[in-house]
Motif scaffolding. Sequence first.
Motif, PDB file in Angstrom:
ATOM      1  N   THR A 150       0.829  -1.212   0.000  1.00  0.00           N
ATOM      2  CA  THR A 150       0.000   0.000   0.000  1.00  0.00           C
ATOM      3  C   THR A 150       0.859   1.255   0.000  1.00  0.00           C
ATOM      4  O   THR A 150       0.457   2.296  -0.523  1.00  0.00           O
ATOM      5  N   ALA A 157      -3.590   1.460   9.121  1.00  0.00           N
ATOM      6  CA  ALA A 157      -3.941   0.936   7.797  1.00  0.00           C
ATOM      7  C   ALA A 157      -5.419   1.161   7.502  1.00  0.00           C
ATOM      8  O   ALA A 157      -5.800   1.481   6.368  1.00  0.00           O
ATOM      9  N   ARG A 206      -4.516  -3.131   0.382  1.00  0.00           N
ATOM     10  CA  ARG A 206      -5.179  -2.593   1.570  1.00  0.00           C
ATOM     11  C   ARG A 206      -6.220  -3.577   2.092  1.00  0.00           C
ATOM     12  O   ARG A 206      -6.318  -3.810   3.306  1.00  0.00           O
ATOM     13  N   GLY A 263      -5.922   4.550   6.313  1.00  0.00           N
ATOM     14  CA  GLY A 263      -5.203   4.896   5.099  1.00  0.00           C
ATOM     15  C   GLY A 263      -3.901   5.632   5.333  1.00  0.00           C
ATOM     16  O   GLY A 263      -3.344   6.216   4.402  1.00  0.00           O
ATOM     17  N   GLU A 273      -0.580   5.026   5.425  1.00  0.00           N
ATOM     18  CA  GLU A 273       0.281   3.900   5.085  1.00  0.00           C
ATOM     19  C   GLU A 273       1.679   4.010   5.686  1.00  0.00           C
ATOM     20  O   GLU A 273       2.271   3.007   6.107  1.00  0.00           O
TER      21      GLU A 273
END
Length: 356
Positions: free
Chosen positions: A182, A242, A194, A245, A247
Motif C-alpha cells: 500500500t 492501515a 489494503r 489509510g 500507510e
Amino acid sequence: MELPVIWFIAISVLWIGYFVLEGFDFGVGTLLPFMGRRNSVDRRVAINSIGPVWDANEVWLLTAGGAMFAAFPAWYASLFSGFYIPLFAILIALILRGVAFEYRGKRDSDAWRTWWDRAIFFGSAAPALLWGVVFANIVRGVAMDADHIVTASLPDLLNPYALLGGLTTLSLFTLHGAIFLTLKTDGPVRARARRAALGTACAAVPAGAVFLLWTQAAYGHPWTLPLVVVAASALVSGVAAAWKGREGWSFAFTALTVLTAVAALFGALFPNVLPSTTDPAFSLTVDNASSADYTLTVMTWVAVVFLPLVLLYQGWSYWVFRRRVTGASVTGEGVTAPDGPGRGDGAAEPRRTPVA
C-alpha cells in the motif's frame, strides 16, 4: 560488558534487521497470487515493489549466520544439525524464490509466468512459516545431551508453541508485506493490498497476541515485558493506521512490531543460546558456546569498520527506489524506456525496470 554478550546482542540485531526487511519481502511474495490473478501487469507491479531490494535484504541472513558461526561455533553446530530438516527446507525455498524472480520473464508465456509465480509464493510463505517454528523452538529449548547434540526429532519440533510461532510469523510478515504494497504501489494493486492487510490482521493480531503472552509467561524475564507490550501495541496501532489509510505510519508500526517481538524472543533466550529440555545443565549459554576473546575482538573491529558502510549503501538504495510503482512504470507507458529491445509483459528482472 563482556565480548560474548556484545556479540549475542549484535547477532540479535542482525536477525532483527533480517526479519524487519525480509519480512515484507516474504509478505509480498505470499500475497502475489492475490494481486492480479488474471493480470500479469499487476503481479509485475507487486514484484517490482521489492525488485531493487529483496536480494540485498537477504544479506542480513548471511551476515547473521556468519556471525553465529564465528562468534558462537557450538551454537551454530548444534542448531544447524539439530534443525537440519526445517533449515534445509528454508534454504530450498529461498533458492527457488531467487530463481523465480530471475526466470519469471525469460519467456513471454502466461503458463511460464504462472509456474514461477507459484514458486515465488512457496519460496516466500514457507520460510515465513518455518522461521517462526525454528525460533520458537530455540526459545523453548530442545532435547540435547551433555555433548550438545540435539536429540529432538522433527515431530518434537512441531509442538503447539512452535506451530503458533510459525502461524504468527507467517501472518505478521504477510500483514507487513501488504502494508508495504500500500505504501509502495498505486492503482489496483494498492487497493487489493489494503484489503489484504485488513483481512490478514484478523489472523495476525490474535496469533501475535497469544504468542507474545505465551512467550512472556513461560520464558520471559522482567526486562522483556516492556518489549512484549510495545510489540502488541504497535501491531494494533499498525492495523488502525492501515484502516485510516495512513500507510507510512502503518508500515512503521508493523516494522516496530517485528523489531520488538524478535528482541523479546532473544531477551527471553538470554543468557542461553540453545536451552536443553533434557537437563538445564546441558544448555548452551553465551559463555560456554562462544569463541575465544581474540576471535571476538577481531570480529568487533571488522564490524566497526564495515557495518556502517553496508548500512549506508542499503539506505541509499532504498532512497533511490523510494517512489511508488504503477502499471505504467512496469509497461513503459509514460516513462522513458531503457536502451535495448522491449521485453513486453514478460519483463523478468524488476531491478532493471524503470520506476516512475
